[in-house]
Scaffold this motif. Structure first.
Motif, mmCIF file in Angstrom:
data_model
loop_
_atom_site.group_PDB
_atom_site.id
_atom_site.type_symbol
_atom_site.label_atom_id
_atom_site.label_comp_id
_atom_site.label_asym_id
_atom_site.label_seq_id
_atom_site.Cartn_x
_atom_site.Cartn_y
_atom_site.Cartn_z
ATOM 1 N N GLY A 212 0.798 -1.218 0.000
ATOM 2 C CA GLY A 212 0.000 0.000 0.000
ATOM 3 C C GLY A 212 0.827 1.263 0.000
ATOM 4 N N SER A 213 0.453 2.223 -0.841
ATOM 5 C CA SER A 213 1.054 3.554 -1.007
ATOM 6 C C SER A 213 2.334 3.541 -1.830
ATOM 7 N N LEU A 214 2.806 2.371 -2.225
ATOM 8 C CA LEU A 214 4.045 2.271 -2.998
ATOM 9 C C LEU A 214 3.745 2.089 -4.487
ATOM 10 N N ALA A 215 4.768 2.266 -5.308
ATOM 11 C CA ALA A 215 4.590 2.108 -6.756
ATOM 12 C C ALA A 215 4.179 0.684 -7.115
ATOM 13 N N SER A 216 4.534 -0.272 -6.276
ATOM 14 C CA SER A 216 4.212 -1.685 -6.527
ATOM 15 C C SER A 216 2.859 -2.097 -5.969
ATOM 16 N N GLU A 217 2.055 -1.144 -5.528
ATOM 17 C CA GLU A 217 0.766 -1.458 -4.913
ATOM 18 C C GLU A 217 -0.136 -2.275 -5.831
ATOM 19 N N ARG A 218 -0.798 -3.266 -5.244
ATOM 20 C CA ARG A 218 -1.816 -4.061 -5.941
ATOM 21 C C ARG A 218 -3.075 -4.095 -5.087
ATOM 22 N N VAL A 219 -4.231 -3.991 -5.726
ATOM 23 C CA VAL A 219 -5.504 -4.122 -5.035
ATOM 24 C C VAL A 219 -6.244 -5.314 -5.620
ATOM 25 N N ILE A 220 -6.520 -6.293 -4.780
ATOM 26 C CA ILE A 220 -7.179 -7.529 -5.211
ATOM 27 C C ILE A 220 -8.573 -7.564 -4.607
ATOM 28 N N THR A 233 -3.710 -17.694 -5.020
ATOM 29 C CA THR A 233 -3.668 -17.527 -6.475
ATOM 30 C C THR A 233 -2.853 -16.305 -6.880
ATOM 31 N N GLU A 234 -3.028 -15.219 -6.142
ATOM 32 C CA GLU A 234 -2.347 -13.965 -6.466
ATOM 33 C C GLU A 234 -0.954 -13.870 -5.849
ATOM 34 N N LYS A 235 -0.554 -14.940 -5.151
ATOM 35 C CA LYS A 235 0.782 -15.000 -4.534
ATOM 36 C C LYS A 235 1.043 -13.773 -3.657
ATOM 37 N N VAL A 236 0.093 -13.502 -2.793
ATOM 38 C CA VAL A 236 0.193 -12.345 -1.904
ATOM 39 C C VAL A 236 1.246 -12.597 -0.836
ATOM 40 N N ARG A 237 2.106 -11.621 -0.660
ATOM 41 C CA ARG A 237 3.108 -11.657 0.396
ATOM 42 C C ARG A 237 3.009 -10.361 1.212
ATOM 43 N N PRO A 238 3.376 -10.404 2.489
ATOM 44 C CA PRO A 238 3.342 -9.182 3.287
ATOM 45 C C PRO A 238 4.323 -8.147 2.726
#
Length: 250
Positions: A212-220, A233-238
């Protein structure tokens, strides 16, 4: 070189200042926090603090990394307390820099108590907690008129029913408010099932905001019932913030 207009008075007394750095974007630290940071002799930092922010420090500032990585490198809290105490007693202006806000699952008050008991001057400069700022930046309000009137921020670092858990999961399941989960990636599937077993609709909206708030942010976007599968599935990591509730579908 630091911005001299933002630096603290060089004559300010030694001690420790706990500074919340905000959710990650270096522009989201408060003005007071930046002043303290640029006036420090020693900065004791966590892993979620922006490297761009640390790059603003003068070359002679001592930077001490006490990062805690999940299931990896770990700095004991007792060792962090000892470092803070040692540098402060040496007459240094110490900044303890933490991601988000130091008092929201950041062990900040433990450090305050330790320093106070040792007679070391300590102050706190709050930061933007990622629990509310990250959803807002991702376009998700934690409350919305006519939709939800309350939200609860929960640590998910231990699963439901674990002996160390202090969370009343049954009450959360029965509530209508937004649930904001922090540090919950590993236990999200178990948490989701517990909430469903407690009465939450498996089809209720959920969202995962990664980096969150970074250039690499993703919203699923997902649902409560599909939360665990979506993380896999989305390979979410902290780091990731998980939201459960009708606002996640707005």
């Amino acid at each position: 070189m630091p911005d001299q207009a933002l630096c603290l008075d060089p004559a300010s007394s030694a001690g420790v200042t706990l500074v919340g750095a905000g959710p990650g974007d270096p522009d989201l630290i408060t003005i007071a926090g930046l002043k303290a940071l640029l006036g420090a002799d020693v900065v004791v930092t966590d892993r979620l603090v922006s490297h761009e922010l640390l790059a603003r420090l003068a070359p002679d500032v001592e930077l001490i990394d006490v990062a805690k990585f999940p299931r990896s490198r770990f700095t004991a809290q007792e060792d962090i307390n000892a470092v803070l105490l040692d540098r402060a007693r040496a007459g240094k202006r110490v900044v303890r820099l933490k991601g988000g806000d130091s008092h929201v699952f950041g062990r900040g008050f433990e450090e305050v108590l330790h320093l106070q008991q040792a007679g070391v001057p300590v102050r706190v400069i709050p930061g933007l907690s990622s629990s509310i700022s990250v959803p807002a930046l991702a376009g998700i309000p934690v409350t919305h008129r006519g939709v939800v009137h309350d939200f609860t921020v929960v640590s998910g670092h231990v699963p439901p029913r674990h002996p160390d858990s202090l969370v009343n999961w049954d009450a959360l399941a029965a509530s209508r408010g937004t649930i904001v989960l922090m540090m919950a990636v590993q236990n999200a599937a178990a948490i989701a099932q517990t909430l469903i077993d407690g009465g939450r609709d498996a089809g209720q909206s959920a969202a995962i905001v990664v980096d969150g708030s970074l250039a690499s942010e993703r919203v699923i976007r997902t649902t409560l019932g599909q939360l665990g599968k979506s993380i896999e599935t989305e390979k979410v990591r902290p780091p990731a913030i998980i939201l459960i509730g009708d606002v996640a579908g707005l």
